[in-house]
Design an enzyme around this catalytic site. Sequence first.
Site, PDB file in Angstrom:
ATOM      1  N   ASP A  67       0.953  -1.264  -0.016  1.00 44.56           N
ATOM      2  CA  ASP A  67       0.160   0.127   0.013  1.00 44.56           C
ATOM      3  C   ASP A  67       0.956   1.333  -0.105  1.00 44.56           C
ATOM      4  OD1 ASP A  67       1.178  -0.359   2.522  1.00 44.56           O
ATOM      5  OD2 ASP A  67      -0.924  -0.326   3.408  1.00 44.56           O
ATOM      6  N   ASN A 136      -7.928   0.581  13.640  1.00 42.09           N
ATOM      7  CA  ASN A 136      -9.217   0.360  13.387  1.00 42.09           C
ATOM      8  C   ASN A 136      -9.460  -0.781  12.706  1.00 42.09           C
ATOM      9  OD1 ASN A 136      -7.953   0.675  10.827  1.00 42.09           O
ATOM     10  ND2 ASN A 136      -9.298   2.223  10.024  1.00 42.09           N
ATOM     11  N   HIS A 138      -7.944  -2.141  10.029  1.00 47.01           N
ATOM     12  CA  HIS A 138      -7.357  -2.098   8.465  1.00 47.01           C
ATOM     13  C   HIS A 138      -6.186  -3.047   8.183  1.00 47.01           C
ATOM     14  CE1 HIS A 138      -4.477   1.521   8.526  1.00 47.01           C
ATOM     15  NE2 HIS A 138      -3.887   0.601   8.867  1.00 47.01           N
ATOM     16  N   GLU A 143      -9.794  -0.604   4.563  1.00 43.05           N
ATOM     17  CA  GLU A 143     -10.351   0.231   5.812  1.00 43.05           C
ATOM     18  C   GLU A 143     -11.701  -0.417   6.138  1.00 43.05           C
ATOM     19  OE1 GLU A 143      -7.897   1.770   6.871  1.00 43.05           O
ATOM     20  OE2 GLU A 143      -8.233   3.872   6.489  1.00 43.05           O
TER      21      GLU A 143
HETATM   22  C1  F6R Z   1       1.628  -0.362   6.095  1.00 38.89           C
HETATM   23  C2  F6R Z   1       0.231  -1.052   6.542  1.00 38.89           C
HETATM   24  C3  F6R Z   1      -0.484  -0.659   7.572  1.00 38.89           C
HETATM   25  C4  F6R Z   1       0.279  -0.739   8.750  1.00 38.89           C
HETATM   26  C5  F6R Z   1      -0.825  -0.730  10.013  1.00 38.89           C
HETATM   27  C6  F6R Z   1      -0.143  -0.718  11.259  1.00 38.89           C
HETATM   28  O1  F6R Z   1       2.193  -0.826   5.095  1.00 38.89           O
HETATM   29  O2  F6R Z   1      -0.145  -1.623   5.514  1.00 38.89           O
HETATM   30  O3  F6R Z   1      -1.901  -1.442   7.455  1.00 38.89           O
HETATM   31  O4  F6R Z   1       0.399  -2.459   8.691  1.00 38.89           O
HETATM   32  O5  F6R Z   1      -1.313   0.521  10.004  1.00 38.89           O
HETATM   33  O6  F6R Z   1       0.797   0.154  11.471  1.00 38.89           O
HETATM   34  P1  F6R Z   1       1.999   0.019  12.549  1.00 38.89           P
HETATM   35  O7  F6R Z   1       2.787  -1.225  12.361  1.00 38.89           O
HETATM   36  O8  F6R Z   1       2.728   1.200  12.457  1.00 38.89           O
HETATM   37  O9  F6R Z   1       1.166   0.109  13.808  1.00 38.89           O
END
Ligand code: F6R
Length: 248
Positions: A67, A136, A138, A143
């Site tokens: 992403d 959340n 995701h 989302e």
């Molecule tokens: C990043 C991604 C996001 C993160 C998620 C958790 O490439 O795909 O979905 O994995 O937001 O983020 P952290 O690891 O910073 O808590």
Amino acid sequence: MRLKICSDHESFSGEIASRIVDLIASKPEATLCLAAGDTPRRAYAILVQMARERGVDFTKCTFFGLDEWMGIPPSNEGSCAFFLHTNLFSRLAIEPSRIHLFDALASDARAECNRMDDLIRRAGSIDLILVGVGMNGHIGFNEPGVSPDLYSHVITLDETTQTVGQKYFREVTTLGKGITLGFRHLMGSRQVMMVASGLRKAEIIRKAIEGPINTNVPASLVREHPEASVVLDQEAATLLSVSRRLSE
Ligand code: F6R
């Protein structure tokens, strides 16, 4: 779904690293899609060290981006591209031709999604997708409420994602939209590894692992993948009933 609960962040990171290194030791030309973010940061540092020590060569692997924040250039240190280049690709000496990331500056976002879908289709399928879990629920930028029937797509980011995402940037940054692989890619991959660490993830992990499977908590859908594994540290697992049983 297989669940592994590690005692702390360090052993959690070591577990993730060794699973990836083991995969590449047995399949050097594997296709990988690895999340950016704080959760796997230490795992990637261990992976780089472990790969060196064990002489495991990642240069024949192909990498796909999971992403990206739309409109944020790869030179911005908050971008997923910057994170992956800094923490993994440059350290593993991966050639640019083996790295396929979303172009967040693409003027035609639909064409950019099609480009990524074609690349993945031509590669066959992805051997391993490693996903973190957002506050959340995701995964990638899928989302809450997302359709599970999508390949790559552009999505309006949830308010939580826009707020939490500020942690990656030096300055307050507008994070309106994301571009992401969809659940069709996730479900089509050979393996999905979902990872979460820390107490702040405990509530969403409880919902993802023990709540109903639906797109309100996108991470819950991972349970439907036949080769899904979940790796947590003890803190992220605190609210799971399995964790309560283990500590009784
Ligand atoms: C990043 C991604 C996001 C993160 C998620 C958790 O490439 O795909 O979905 O994995 O937001 O983020 P952290 O690891 O910073 O808590």
